[in-house]
Design a protein around this motif. Structure first.
Motif, PDB file in Angstrom:
ATOM      1  N   ALA A  36       3.261  13.455  10.765  1.00  0.00           N
ATOM      2  CA  ALA A  36       3.586  12.158  10.488  1.00  0.00           C
ATOM      3  C   ALA A  36       3.838  11.378  11.923  1.00  0.00           C
ATOM      4  N   VAL A  37       3.407  10.129  11.658  1.00  0.00           N
ATOM      5  CA  VAL A  37       3.355   9.199  13.045  1.00  0.00           C
ATOM      6  C   VAL A  37       3.970   7.904  12.824  1.00  0.00           C
ATOM      7  N   ALA A  38       4.387   6.996  13.572  1.00  0.00           N
ATOM      8  CA  ALA A  38       4.767   5.868  13.667  1.00  0.00           C
ATOM      9  C   ALA A  38       3.612   4.830  13.344  1.00  0.00           C
ATOM     10  N   GLN A  39       3.667   3.778  12.616  1.00  0.00           N
ATOM     11  CA  GLN A  39       2.656   3.012  12.165  1.00  0.00           C
ATOM     12  C   GLN A  39       1.862   2.499  13.435  1.00  0.00           C
ATOM     13  N   ASP A  40       2.223   2.270  14.751  1.00  0.00           N
ATOM     14  CA  ASP A  40       1.437   2.003  15.698  1.00  0.00           C
ATOM     15  C   ASP A  40       0.417   2.884  16.460  1.00  0.00           C
ATOM     16  N   LYS A  41       0.642   4.309  15.787  1.00  0.00           N
ATOM     17  CA  LYS A  41      -0.112   5.263  16.239  1.00  0.00           C
ATOM     18  C   LYS A  41      -1.128   5.794  15.128  1.00  0.00           C
ATOM     19  N   ALA A  42      -0.775   5.341  13.861  1.00  0.00           N
ATOM     20  CA  ALA A  42      -1.488   5.823  12.690  1.00  0.00           C
ATOM     21  C   ALA A  42      -2.949   5.636  12.863  1.00  0.00           C
ATOM     22  N   GLU A  43      -3.578   4.463  13.320  1.00  0.00           N
ATOM     23  CA  GLU A  43      -4.756   4.025  13.312  1.00  0.00           C
ATOM     24  C   GLU A  43      -5.528   5.010  14.352  1.00  0.00           C
ATOM     25  N   HIS A  44      -4.780   5.409  15.604  1.00  0.00           N
ATOM     26  CA  HIS A  44      -5.465   6.226  16.305  1.00  0.00           C
ATOM     27  C   HIS A  44      -5.777   7.670  15.820  1.00  0.00           C
ATOM     28  N   ASP A  45      -4.665   8.280  15.060  1.00  0.00           N
ATOM     29  CA  ASP A  45      -4.724   9.487  14.510  1.00  0.00           C
ATOM     30  C   ASP A  45      -5.468   9.632  13.237  1.00  0.00           C
ATOM     31  N   MET A  46      -5.953   8.595  12.611  1.00  0.00           N
ATOM     32  CA  MET A  46      -6.852   8.522  11.529  1.00  0.00           C
ATOM     33  C   MET A  46      -8.191   9.418  11.609  1.00  0.00           C
ATOM     34  N   GLU A  47      -8.564   9.320  12.962  1.00  0.00           N
ATOM     35  CA  GLU A  47      -9.800   9.726  13.180  1.00  0.00           C
ATOM     36  C   GLU A  47      -9.619  11.263  13.145  1.00  0.00           C
ATOM     37  N   GLU A  48      -8.795  11.998  13.266  1.00  0.00           N
ATOM     38  CA  GLU A  48      -8.400  13.372  13.016  1.00  0.00           C
ATOM     39  C   GLU A  48      -8.253  13.755  11.755  1.00  0.00           C
ATOM     40  N   ALA A  49      -7.937  12.949  10.763  1.00  0.00           N
ATOM     41  CA  ALA A  49      -7.315  13.389   9.354  1.00  0.00           C
ATOM     42  C   ALA A  49      -8.491  13.256   8.437  1.00  0.00           C
ATOM     43  N   ASP A  50      -8.187  13.892   7.270  1.00  0.00           N
ATOM     44  CA  ASP A  50      -9.083  13.870   6.041  1.00  0.00           C
ATOM     45  C   ASP A  50      -8.523  12.919   4.907  1.00  0.00           C
ATOM     46  N   VAL A  51      -7.210  12.323   5.314  1.00  0.00           N
ATOM     47  CA  VAL A  51      -6.498  11.539   4.394  1.00  0.00           C
ATOM     48  C   VAL A  51      -5.239  10.853   5.038  1.00  0.00           C
ATOM     49  N   LEU A  52      -4.848   9.384   4.704  1.00  0.00           N
ATOM     50  CA  LEU A  52      -3.616   8.703   5.300  1.00  0.00           C
ATOM     51  C   LEU A  52      -2.920   8.517   4.053  1.00  0.00           C
ATOM     52  N   MET A  61       1.204  -2.677   4.972  1.00  0.00           N
ATOM     53  CA  MET A  61       0.111  -2.366   6.102  1.00  0.00           C
ATOM     54  C   MET A  61      -1.280  -1.725   5.333  1.00  0.00           C
ATOM     55  N   LYS A  62      -1.184  -1.512   4.260  1.00  0.00           N
ATOM     56  CA  LYS A  62      -2.120  -0.772   3.428  1.00  0.00           C
ATOM     57  C   LYS A  62      -3.748  -1.501   3.734  1.00  0.00           C
ATOM     58  N   LYS A  63      -3.607  -2.803   3.678  1.00  0.00           N
ATOM     59  CA  LYS A  63      -4.761  -3.505   4.025  1.00  0.00           C
ATOM     60  C   LYS A  63      -5.332  -3.359   5.359  1.00  0.00           C
ATOM     61  N   LYS A  64      -4.339  -3.658   6.568  1.00  0.00           N
ATOM     62  CA  LYS A  64      -4.664  -3.467   7.597  1.00  0.00           C
ATOM     63  C   LYS A  64      -5.446  -1.935   8.019  1.00  0.00           C
ATOM     64  N   PHE A  65      -4.733  -0.912   7.510  1.00  0.00           N
ATOM     65  CA  PHE A  65      -5.171   0.515   7.695  1.00  0.00           C
ATOM     66  C   PHE A  65      -6.302   0.681   6.869  1.00  0.00           C
ATOM     67  N   ALA A  66      -6.816   0.174   6.098  1.00  0.00           N
ATOM     68  CA  ALA A  66      -7.996   0.359   5.106  1.00  0.00           C
ATOM     69  C   ALA A  66      -9.176   0.089   5.977  1.00  0.00           C
ATOM     70  N   VAL A  67      -9.009  -0.935   6.740  1.00  0.00           N
ATOM     71  CA  VAL A  67     -10.183  -1.186   7.703  1.00  0.00           C
ATOM     72  C   VAL A  67     -10.737  -0.185   8.481  1.00  0.00           C
ATOM     73  N   THR A  68      -9.897   0.521   9.077  1.00  0.00           N
ATOM     74  CA  THR A  68      -9.917   1.593   9.846  1.00  0.00           C
ATOM     75  C   THR A  68     -10.469   2.790   9.154  1.00  0.00           C
ATOM     76  N   ALA A  69      -9.657   3.289   8.119  1.00  0.00           N
ATOM     77  CA  ALA A  69     -10.075   4.111   7.276  1.00  0.00           C
ATOM     78  C   ALA A  69     -11.399   4.151   6.633  1.00  0.00           C
ATOM     79  N   GLU A  70     -11.883   3.065   6.263  1.00  0.00           N
ATOM     80  CA  GLU A  70     -13.261   2.716   6.055  1.00  0.00           C
ATOM     81  C   GLU A  70     -14.311   3.009   7.163  1.00  0.00           C
ATOM     82  N   LYS A  71     -13.959   2.708   8.284  1.00  0.00           N
ATOM     83  CA  LYS A  71     -14.728   3.035   9.579  1.00  0.00           C
ATOM     84  C   LYS A  71     -14.906   4.733   9.597  1.00  0.00           C
ATOM     85  N   VAL A  72     -13.720   5.279   9.518  1.00  0.00           N
ATOM     86  CA  VAL A  72     -13.821   6.982   9.971  1.00  0.00           C
ATOM     87  C   VAL A  72     -14.107   7.545   8.649  1.00  0.00           C
ATOM     88  N   GLY A  73     -14.080   7.021   7.435  1.00  0.00           N
ATOM     89  CA  GLY A  73     -14.490   7.754   6.238  1.00  0.00           C
ATOM     90  C   GLY A  73     -13.252   8.613   5.689  1.00  0.00           C
TER      91      GLY A  73
END
Length: 103
Positions: A36-52, A61-73
């Motif tokens: 688990a991470v704070a919201q300000d670290k989530a986008e960075h850690d998404m690169e290591e994850a299979d799901v957020l 915050m879902k729409k904001k995170f969705a942009v990065t999630a789409e980029k990292v797949g």
């Protein structure tokens, strides 16, 4: 190994949920990394994850995170508020696995 990232306001309120999810994964014989991470670290850690999975208090915050999630797949979703409130590690782990399987 499945890698499940949880994001909440401070990164602290989900720590008990992480423990419950890890306990359930161990019972099932699943190899997982759950953190688990704070919201300000989530986008960075998404690169290591299979799901957020996002804490219900941060659903805005879902729409904001969705942009990065789409980029990292990776898939993302908001944790069900009832499961979150009950610290239901089984339900949240099931949701994470379901999202990973769907891709």
């Amino acid at each position: 190994m499945k890698k499940i990232l949880l994001a909440c306001s401070s990164g602290m309120s989900t720590s008990l949920l992480v423990s419950k999810m890890e306990e359930e994964a161990t019972k099932r014989g699943e190899e997982v990394k759950i953190w688990a991470v704070a919201q300000d670290k989530a986008e960075h850690d998404m690169e290591e994850a299979d799901v957020l999975l996002i804490g219900p208090q941060m659903r805005f915050m879902k729409k904001k995170f969705a942009v990065t999630a789409e980029k990292v797949g990776i898939p993302i979703d908001v944790i069900d508020s009832v499961a979150y409130g009950r610290v239901d590690g089984v339900a949240v782990l099931d949701k994470a696995f379901e999202l990973i399987e769907k891709g």
